[in-house]
Design an enzyme around this catalytic site. Sequence first.
Site, PDB file in Angstrom:
ATOM      1  N   ASP A 298      59.193  -9.962 -89.107  1.00 13.41           N
ATOM      2  CA  ASP A 298      58.665  -8.556 -89.792  1.00 13.41           C
ATOM      3  C   ASP A 298      59.665  -8.266 -90.897  1.00 13.41           C
ATOM      4  OD1 ASP A 298      56.667  -8.758 -87.692  1.00 13.41           O
ATOM      5  OD2 ASP A 298      57.840  -7.129 -86.755  1.00 13.41           O
TER       6      ASP A 298
ATOM      7  N   GLU B  54      64.627  -4.728 -83.804  1.00 13.11           N
ATOM      8  CA  GLU B  54      64.979  -3.217 -83.728  1.00 13.11           C
ATOM      9  C   GLU B  54      64.867  -2.802 -82.050  1.00 13.11           C
ATOM     10  OE1 GLU B  54      60.432  -1.316 -84.407  1.00 13.11           O
ATOM     11  OE2 GLU B  54      61.956  -0.164 -84.472  1.00 13.11           O
TER      12      GLU B  54
HETATM   13  O1  F6P Z   1      57.459  -8.274 -84.239  1.00  7.78           O
HETATM   14  C1  F6P Z   1      56.837  -9.259 -84.265  1.00  7.78           C
HETATM   15  C2  F6P Z   1      55.454  -9.066 -84.239  1.00  7.78           C
HETATM   16  O2  F6P Z   1      54.832 -10.694 -84.199  1.00  7.78           O
HETATM   17  C3  F6P Z   1      54.698  -8.154 -84.947  1.00  7.78           C
HETATM   18  O3  F6P Z   1      54.291  -8.851 -86.279  1.00  7.78           O
HETATM   19  C4  F6P Z   1      53.496  -8.432 -83.958  1.00  7.78           C
HETATM   20  O4  F6P Z   1      52.861  -6.958 -84.508  1.00  7.78           O
HETATM   21  C5  F6P Z   1      53.867  -8.352 -82.793  1.00  7.78           C
HETATM   22  O5  F6P Z   1      55.402  -8.877 -82.641  1.00  7.78           O
HETATM   23  C6  F6P Z   1      52.890  -8.984 -81.947  1.00  7.78           C
HETATM   24  O6  F6P Z   1      53.570  -8.874 -80.502  1.00  7.78           O
HETATM   25  P1  F6P Z   1      53.044  -9.535 -79.167  1.00  7.78           P
HETATM   26  O7  F6P Z   1      53.774 -10.879 -79.352  1.00  7.78           O
HETATM   27  O8  F6P Z   1      53.686  -8.720 -78.069  1.00  7.78           O
HETATM   28  O9  F6P Z   1      51.493  -9.602 -79.307  1.00  7.78           O
END
Ligand code: F6P
Length: 344
Positions: free
Chosen positions: A129, A104
Amino acid sequence: MGFKVGILTGGGDCPGLNPVIRAVVRKGLLEGYEFVGIKNGWKGLVQADTMPLDAKAVAGILPRGGTILGTSRTNPYKKEEDLKKVKENFKKLGLDALVAIGGEDTLGVASKLTKDGIPNIVGVPKTIDNDLSATDYTFGFGTALNIAMECIDRLHTTAESHHRVMVVEIMGRHAGWIALEAGIAGGADIVLIPEFPVDLKEVCDTVKRRKQQGKNYTIIAISEGAHFKEGQMVLQEQKLDSFGHVRLGGIGEILAAEVEKETGCESRVTVLGHIQRGGTPTAFDRILGTRFGVKAAELIKLKKFGRMVALAGTKIIDVPLADAVKELKLVDKELYDITKVFNG
Ligand code: F6P
């Protein structure tokens, strides 16, 4: 003069990105296009940071997780000078078109840019997601789902042997898709997702009821974004990323403690974290990524810019980029209620 196409991957990495990159390049080479890899998402366009992207560069990457281009959560709309650089560098690099592969946030930027100086963009939807509107599935989701399912399978043995409540915290941000489907596929006894606030009493009653029935263990699959009826989502830290997102995490620990206190059943929590984003893509994600990539190259050929490739049933279609990012795709009650059948 050749037709030069830039490719970037933005946001969280996921399995299936490399199959898309490979497919865009392979199909585009057949059309006579030249490719440039933009490194680390929009950051690469801000900094004009690129890498060669030819047949050799994409050889052997089909089964590899992550992205050979690197990624970041850079939002060029955060700073005026970054946005200026993006537009300048698009010209300076001699790009005729851009393929933006992301969720998104990345596609939100792509959508804005198409109306704001860089019209020649095609989007490809990715995210574990699965929360993007306008496509039935995003690649990455299936692989993450299979990993989470396998983890639930593995937790069953300890749950049964030790007569414990095993809470498994699953990613997905504000959408419960991974926890829902992994919960169904892995036979979780209780599934808790952000779309339907958690009723602690109901959860504890289920654990107690199962015990009375001789089922001395319970597996609870809970999304990182789930929250109690009367509470807020649990944050790992207060800081927001450049798209204004919080980092979620910790609800599993809180739930396990509450359940143990209320039911007297020994409880443990497992946080799956980035394990869900790692490793090699499933066949489904390799094929979906490949079909998306080929379609993206076709859209470029047809000069259908400002569009995103999407899966509708079994067909690959294209939709306006703006449609993909206007709202999150969430789990509906009909689907969620399936999990209730198995509360036991
Ligand atoms: O959007 C993908 C995702 O893995 C989500 O499920 C999770 O909340 C987020 O990214 C985690 O982000 P980062 O890799 O920045 O910790």
